[in-house]
Design an enzyme around this catalytic site. Structure first.
Site, PDB file in Angstrom:
ATOM      1  N   GLY A  94      54.558  30.684  32.091  1.00 39.59           N
ATOM      2  CA  GLY A  94      53.848  30.860  33.337  1.00 39.59           C
ATOM      3  C   GLY A  94      52.440  31.368  33.081  1.00 39.59           C
ATOM      4  O   GLY A  94      52.087  31.754  31.970  1.00 39.59           O
ATOM      5  N   GLY A  95      51.630  31.363  34.113  1.00 38.80           N
ATOM      6  CA  GLY A  95      50.289  31.909  34.001  1.00 38.80           C
ATOM      7  C   GLY A  95      49.233  30.869  33.686  1.00 38.80           C
ATOM      8  O   GLY A  95      49.514  29.682  33.536  1.00 38.80           O
ATOM      9  N   GLN A  96      48.000  31.347  33.584  1.00 37.80           N
ATOM     10  CA  GLN A  96      46.845  30.487  33.380  1.00 37.80           C
ATOM     11  C   GLN A  96      46.413  30.519  31.913  1.00 37.80           C
ATOM     12  O   GLN A  96      47.248  30.403  31.024  1.00 37.80           O
ATOM     13  CB  GLN A  96      45.721  30.931  34.322  1.00 37.80           C
ATOM     14  CG  GLN A  96      45.998  30.639  35.789  1.00 37.80           C
ATOM     15  CD  GLN A  96      45.762  29.184  36.153  1.00 37.80           C
ATOM     16  OE1 GLN A  96      45.042  28.451  35.473  1.00 37.80           O
ATOM     17  NE2 GLN A  96      46.384  28.754  37.258  1.00 37.80           N
ATOM     18  N   ILE A  97      45.136  30.720  31.670  1.00 37.29           N
ATOM     19  CA  ILE A  97      44.612  30.673  30.311  1.00 37.29           C
ATOM     20  C   ILE A  97      44.430  32.086  29.764  1.00 37.29           C
ATOM     21  O   ILE A  97      44.095  33.020  30.497  1.00 37.29           O
ATOM     22  CB  ILE A  97      43.268  29.908  30.261  1.00 37.29           C
ATOM     23  CG1 ILE A  97      42.876  29.576  28.814  1.00 37.29           C
ATOM     24  CG2 ILE A  97      42.162  30.679  30.979  1.00 37.29           C
ATOM     25  CD1 ILE A  97      41.737  28.570  28.714  1.00 37.29           C
ATOM     26  N   THR A  98      44.694  32.237  28.474  1.00 37.81           N
ATOM     27  CA  THR A  98      44.411  33.498  27.798  1.00 37.81           C
ATOM     28  C   THR A  98      43.989  33.204  26.373  1.00 37.81           C
ATOM     29  O   THR A  98      44.018  32.053  25.920  1.00 37.81           O
ATOM     30  CB  THR A  98      45.618  34.451  27.837  1.00 37.81           C
ATOM     31  OG1 THR A  98      45.190  35.774  27.455  1.00 37.81           O
ATOM     32  CG2 THR A  98      46.737  33.999  26.904  1.00 37.81           C
ATOM     33  N   TYR A  99      43.590  34.251  25.676  1.00 39.00           N
ATOM     34  CA  TYR A  99      43.116  34.132  24.297  1.00 39.00           C
ATOM     35  C   TYR A  99      43.956  35.018  23.397  1.00 39.00           C
ATOM     36  O   TYR A  99      44.309  36.144  23.761  1.00 39.00           O
ATOM     37  CB  TYR A  99      41.642  34.559  24.206  1.00 39.00           C
ATOM     38  CG  TYR A  99      41.133  34.711  22.794  1.00 39.00           C
ATOM     39  CD1 TYR A  99      40.862  33.592  22.001  1.00 39.00           C
ATOM     40  CD2 TYR A  99      40.936  35.974  22.236  1.00 39.00           C
ATOM     41  CE1 TYR A  99      40.409  33.737  20.698  1.00 39.00           C
ATOM     42  CE2 TYR A  99      40.477  36.127  20.942  1.00 39.00           C
ATOM     43  CZ  TYR A  99      40.219  35.004  20.177  1.00 39.00           C
ATOM     44  OH  TYR A  99      39.776  35.152  18.884  1.00 39.00           O
ATOM     45  N   HIS A 100      44.277  34.497  22.216  1.00 38.54           N
ATOM     46  CA  HIS A 100      44.920  35.285  21.166  1.00 38.54           C
ATOM     47  C   HIS A 100      44.026  35.255  19.935  1.00 38.54           C
ATOM     48  O   HIS A 100      43.421  34.219  19.619  1.00 38.54           O
ATOM     49  CB  HIS A 100      46.289  34.712  20.794  1.00 38.54           C
ATOM     50  CG  HIS A 100      47.262  34.689  21.933  1.00 38.54           C
ATOM     51  ND1 HIS A 100      47.595  35.814  22.647  1.00 38.54           N
ATOM     52  CD2 HIS A 100      47.979  33.664  22.470  1.00 38.54           C
ATOM     53  CE1 HIS A 100      48.472  35.497  23.585  1.00 38.54           C
ATOM     54  NE2 HIS A 100      48.718  34.201  23.501  1.00 38.54           N
ATOM     55  N   CYS A 157      43.340  34.655  32.533  1.00 36.20           N
ATOM     56  CA  CYS A 157      44.486  34.564  33.449  1.00 36.20           C
ATOM     57  C   CYS A 157      44.100  33.965  34.801  1.00 36.20           C
ATOM     58  O   CYS A 157      44.780  34.175  35.808  1.00 36.20           O
ATOM     59  CB  CYS A 157      45.150  35.927  33.624  1.00 36.20           C
ATOM     60  SG  CYS A 157      45.673  36.651  32.054  1.00 36.20           S
ATOM     61  N   ALA A 217      48.251  41.153  28.408  1.00 31.62           N
ATOM     62  CA  ALA A 217      48.629  39.976  29.195  1.00 31.62           C
ATOM     63  C   ALA A 217      50.118  39.714  29.043  1.00 31.62           C
ATOM     64  O   ALA A 217      50.742  40.120  28.054  1.00 31.62           O
ATOM     65  CB  ALA A 217      47.821  38.762  28.746  1.00 31.62           C
TER      66      ALA A 217
END
EC number: 2.3.1.181
Length: 251
Positions: free
Chosen positions: A97-103, A199, A168
């Site tokens: 679930g959710g939108q965009i994130t960075y790792h 997000c 997140a």
């Protein structure tokens, strides 16, 4: 130096009688795997395979990992939230679930591979337990943090960076079992967050513990976080010996 995965297992307690005479449920064992620095696609493929092949007898696992730079976009995510198409950081579309994130390096990523039916956990309860574990971990470093209604994750509670996101959260539930998990920013290059709407929220500030003037060791924070996750899942204090340190970089 490469580091082999190390497993530790929280010991289940025996069934006992409560003062009211009702049985107390035993803790469900969970194996913690410290996977070191690993490409996101490798972790993604592995957690999907683990979930697809698990049975009612398969034990629960928590994976702790650090990824090279990567953006991940949730299954209902809008690619428009990636603001810079040629950033040089790969984008992986995933089924959480959710939108965009960075790792990236300097961030703790924890994947929770849990049988929710066996644990008698509703998804909302699991999310609450995860968020509480992050809040408790940050509190151990004298950092106050809070949830936000309708915006999964953990946010700075006060000060110059009040409202900034520091952790997140995104899960996938398949056949009553969870995978994916959470990320907590310890000491990392935060510039890649400027190339996205984290997000899905335009202008959302993202910080790490170092931004809040906490010089925390990645491994120490990771062990604190895992300990709190296990304790919250079991509903009791849980302790385990530390495995050998992971090789990681904060560059």
């Amino acid at each position: 130096m490469s580091v082999s995965p190390v497993s530790i297992v929280s010991t289940p307690v025996a069934v006992s009688e409560s003062p009211a005479g009702s049985p107390v449920q035993p803790a469900v064992p969970v194996t913690v795997r410290w996977r070191g620095s690993e490409a996101y696609q490798t972790s993604f493929d592995a957690m999907r395979a683990f979930t697809d092949t698990r049975t009612a007898d398969t034990g629960d696992e928590i994976w702790v990992v650090e990824h090279p730079p990567v953006y991940t976009l949730g299954q209902a995510g809008d690619p428009a939230h990636l603001l810079v198409a040629d950033s040089g950081v790969p984008l992986v579309k995933v089924d959480r679930g959710g939108q965009i994130t960075y790792h990236g390096p300097g961030q703790i990523v924890v994947y929770l591979l849990l049988d929710l039916r066996r644990r008698k956990l509703m998804v909302r309860t699991l999310v609450t337990k995860i968020e509480e574990a992050v809040i408790e971990t940050l509190a151990a470093y004298n950092l106050a943090s809070v949830r936000k209604a309708g915006a999964p994750g953990i946010y700075v509670a006060s000060g110059v960076h009040e409202g900034a996101k520091i952790a997140a959260l995104g899960l996938k539930i398949r056949n009553g079992c969870s995978y994916h998990g959470l990320s907590l920013n310890v000491k990392m290059d935060l510039r890649p967050f400027l190339a996205i709407n984290p997000c899905g929220y335009a202008g959302l500030e993202t910080v790490d513990m170092a931004s809040l003037e906490v010089a925390a060791d990645w491994n120490d924070v990771a062990h604190t976080l895992v300990g709190r996750l296990i304790a919250n899942l079991d509903g009791e204090s849980a302790a385990a010996d530390k495995p050998q340190a992971l090789e990681h970089s904060n560059d």
